[in-house]
Design a protein around this motif. Structure first.
Motif, PDB file in Angstrom:
ATOM      1  N   SER A  40     -38.301  34.399  53.211  1.00  0.00           N
ATOM      2  CA  SER A  40     -38.719  35.767  52.899  1.00  0.00           C
ATOM      3  C   SER A  40     -40.176  35.743  52.471  1.00  0.00           C
ATOM      4  O   SER A  40     -40.575  34.899  51.663  1.00  0.00           O
ATOM      5  N   VAL A  41     -40.950  36.697  52.988  1.00  0.00           N
ATOM      6  CA  VAL A  41     -42.359  36.802  52.621  1.00  0.00           C
ATOM      7  C   VAL A  41     -42.694  38.242  52.284  1.00  0.00           C
ATOM      8  O   VAL A  41     -41.950  39.172  52.627  1.00  0.00           O
ATOM      9  N   ARG A  42     -43.814  38.402  51.612  1.00  0.00           N
ATOM     10  CA  ARG A  42     -44.384  39.719  51.421  1.00  0.00           C
ATOM     11  C   ARG A  42     -45.703  39.760  52.177  1.00  0.00           C
ATOM     12  O   ARG A  42     -46.537  38.865  52.012  1.00  0.00           O
ATOM     13  N   THR A  43     -45.874  40.769  53.016  1.00  0.00           N
ATOM     14  CA  THR A  43     -47.076  40.837  53.828  1.00  0.00           C
ATOM     15  C   THR A  43     -48.246  41.366  53.004  1.00  0.00           C
ATOM     16  O   THR A  43     -48.075  41.838  51.873  1.00  0.00           O
ATOM     17  N   THR A  44     -49.424  41.295  53.580  1.00  0.00           N
ATOM     18  CA  THR A  44     -50.619  41.790  52.904  1.00  0.00           C
ATOM     19  C   THR A  44     -50.555  43.284  52.655  1.00  0.00           C
ATOM     20  O   THR A  44     -51.317  43.818  51.849  1.00  0.00           O
ATOM     21  N   LYS A  45     -49.640  43.967  53.340  1.00  0.00           N
ATOM     22  CA  LYS A  45     -49.454  45.403  53.129  1.00  0.00           C
ATOM     23  C   LYS A  45     -48.298  45.708  52.189  1.00  0.00           C
ATOM     24  O   LYS A  45     -47.897  46.861  52.013  1.00  0.00           O
ATOM     25  N   GLY A  46     -47.708  44.656  51.572  1.00  0.00           N
ATOM     26  CA  GLY A  46     -46.666  44.857  50.569  1.00  0.00           C
ATOM     27  C   GLY A  46     -45.261  44.980  51.113  1.00  0.00           C
ATOM     28  O   GLY A  46     -44.333  45.245  50.357  1.00  0.00           O
TER      29      GLY A  46
END
Length: 573
Positions: A232-238
């Protein structure tokens, strides 16, 4: 990843709001609001433009262009930061409440010391707002409803934002050696109107290579969790994105499971139990022997349960299982069925692209016909006149058939006044190929008046389509209060189509109302409501919404050949 244009547009809109909330020059606030729309809809990537090129964007002058460059270079704009510092973050959140807005939010902060949404709710229940002029019981009710709309949106994003992120990630993962299949699943695959997080599914024998590639993508800001089967990741756009990698032989079962919905999966698992089988993300297994029965494709999984493959937009446990058992699943409308777009705008009013630019792009998309429907004069800020509209009609006739033989229809988007009247008299309306009519003001009329207002528009012999019928803006403005069943009856009786507005912050009608309207025999038009060439691609979201509403190509007038469409547009006149 969101386009830099959208990011810059959001910043300029915030600056406009901050100017308003701090009592600044309304003309300046309006200028930045116009610039925000212009930048967001511009066809070129603004991050690649210098000040001179930025000034070629409509409504972008030197001062605004300088701020754009400052933001792209440093990640912030000094004057925006200064205004942000003057207003508590909670007050800035309050301006996002539908029906409230910057001026009222500032008034509540200045006169009552309300600086957060929670404090506002408490003040309403304590009837403190009634101390202020213009804040009566009806206003309190509207604000509470607006807060509910805002909270329902929560951390969810519009369909286009999630799709852009998912498309980029899927394309990048699909190119990794060893990835045999990859696509997004979850609510995004089902075309839900908002998305909380993105589920991406991939098939590979070596999941580690995909997990590493995923974690190292340029769009990733933070790795939330990393494992062999799920990262799971969080992108630069949240936006949170979850990647699951399964063996190629388990692809079908995993895709069915992670697409959902939860309610649909409960039904399919119950069917498996009755057949002495067990269904999971790993496959369909024989309960007694534990042997794998099928798992490689979704088709196989559904077939073994005695069902045809069920399209993802239908998987909401709204009768799709029963329809599949009866062999009555609809042949859903597809993007390939669409022959033309019937609601678009140009720079004659609030659009950004010229008529020829819009026509050229529509032709490139392979449309057989295309309608331009700029705003009519009662939307005063657009400064439309009879002469301007007639001049555009001449230009439309000149462009008719010029690009790939695409036929061009000249139309307009009329404004449905509070009493149900529209902008022009019948003799002027008769000159248009089609007329869309929409509610653009007086959104809080009582239900009885609003219902009669829209029904009267349907009864106008020159109104062909009711545009964005509930006038909602997802997460920002609730739909109007009207007896929609009465509106649906009027549409069916008068031969007036209802629009499925594909603009991502509208998606109006929504899927539930489409389902209801279809039962009344209503016809629909799936339109982009484009204000720029980049918006024409939004049509995919309208088609997905129509699929969730169980529509076939026969239900949608802009899938029809032009001759049949023109007959419908005459409304029996």
């Amino acid at each position: 990843m969101a386009r830099p244009n959208d990011e810059v547009g959001a910043l300029l809109q915030e600056y406009s709001d901050l100017i308003s909330i701090t009592g600044g020059d309304e003309f300046k606030a309006r200028a930045y609001e116009k610039a925000a729309r212009a930048v967001a809809g511009y066809h070129e990537d603004v991050s690649r433009l210098d000040v001179r090129k930025l000034r070629e964007i409509p409504n972008v002058g030197k001062s605004i262009a300088d701020k754009v460059v400052e933001y792209l270079r440093t990640g912030q704009v000094r004057v925006v930061e200064e205004l942000r510092a003057k207003i508590p973050a909670g007050v800035r959140e309050m301006i996002a409440i539908p029906t409230l807005g910057p001026k009222k939010a500032m008034l509540l902060y200045r006169d009552l010391g309300i600086s957060s949404v929670d404090e506002l709710v408490h003040a309403i229940h304590s009837e403190r707002l009634r101390e202020l002029k213009g804040f009566g019981p009806r206003t309190e009710e509207n604000i509470l409803h607006g807060i509910q709309v805002l909270q329902q949106a929560g951390g969810r994003v519009h369909l286009n934002v999630a799709t852009e992120v998912a498309d980029e990630i899927v394309a990048e993962l699909s190119a990794v050696t060893g990835c045999s299949r990859c696509c997004y699943a979850g609510s995004l695959r089902r075309f839900r109107e908002t998305v909380g997080d993105v589920d991406v599914l991939a098939a590979a024998k070596d999941p580690g290579k995909l997990m590493r590639a995923f974690s190292q993508m340029s769009t990733v800001d933070e790795v939330i969790a990393h494992g062999e089967k799920k990262t799971s990741v969080r992108t630069t756009k949240g936006l949170q994105v979850d990647l699951r990698v399964v063996p190629p032989e388990a692809w079908g079962a995993a895709l069915q499971y992670f697409t959902g919905s939860k309610q649909h999966n409960i039904r399919t698992r119950e069917m498996a139990v009755h057949a002495r089988l067990k269904l999971s993300e790993y496959g369909l297994f024989d309960v007694e022997t534990g042997d794998l029965v099928v798992s490689e494709t979704e088709d196989e999984v559904y077939q073994r349960l005695g069902l045809p493959w069920i399209p993802p937009p239908l998987r909401e446990d709204r009768g799709e299982i029963e329809a599949a058992q009866r062999g009555e699943l609809p042949d859903l409308v597809s993007l390939d069925d669409i022959r033309g777009d019937l609601h678009t705008h140009t720079n004659l009013t609030d659009g950004l692209s010229t008529l020829e630019e819009m026509v050229r792009e529509a032709a490139r998309r392979g449309y057989s016909y295309y309608a331009v429907t700029d705003h009519a004069p009662n939307l005063y800020m657009q400064r439309m006149s009879d002469d301007k509209m007639l001049a555009q009609r001449e230009e439309a006739r000149r462009l008719d058939g010029k690009h790939r033989r695409m036929r061009l229809l000249h139309g307009t988007e009329l404004n449905i006044d509070p009493d149900g009247e529209v902008d022009w008299p019948h003799d002027f309306l008769a000159g248009f190929d089609l007329c869309v009519a929409s509610v653009h003001s007086h959104f809080t009329q009582p239900a009885r008046e609003m219902t009669r207002r829209i029904v009267r528009a349907c009864e106008n012999p020159y109104v062909n389509i009711i545009g964005h019928p509930t006038a909602r803006l997802i997460g920002r403005r609730p739909g109007v209060d009207a007896d929609l069943d009465e509106v649906f009856r009027a549409c069916a009786r008068t031969g007036t189509a209802l629009e499925i507005n594909a603009y991502p912050d509208r998606l109006d009608l929504n899927d539930e109302n489409i389902l209801r309207a279809k039962h009344f025999g209503v016809k629909f038009a799936i339109n982009s409501d484009s204000h720029s060439v980049v918006h024409l691609g939004f049509l995919r979201y309208g088609v997905g919404t129509a699929q969730r509403g169980w529509l076939t190509a026969e239900d949608v007038i802009n899938t029809w050949p032009l001759r049949r469409l023109r007959t419908f547009l005459r409304k029996g006149r």
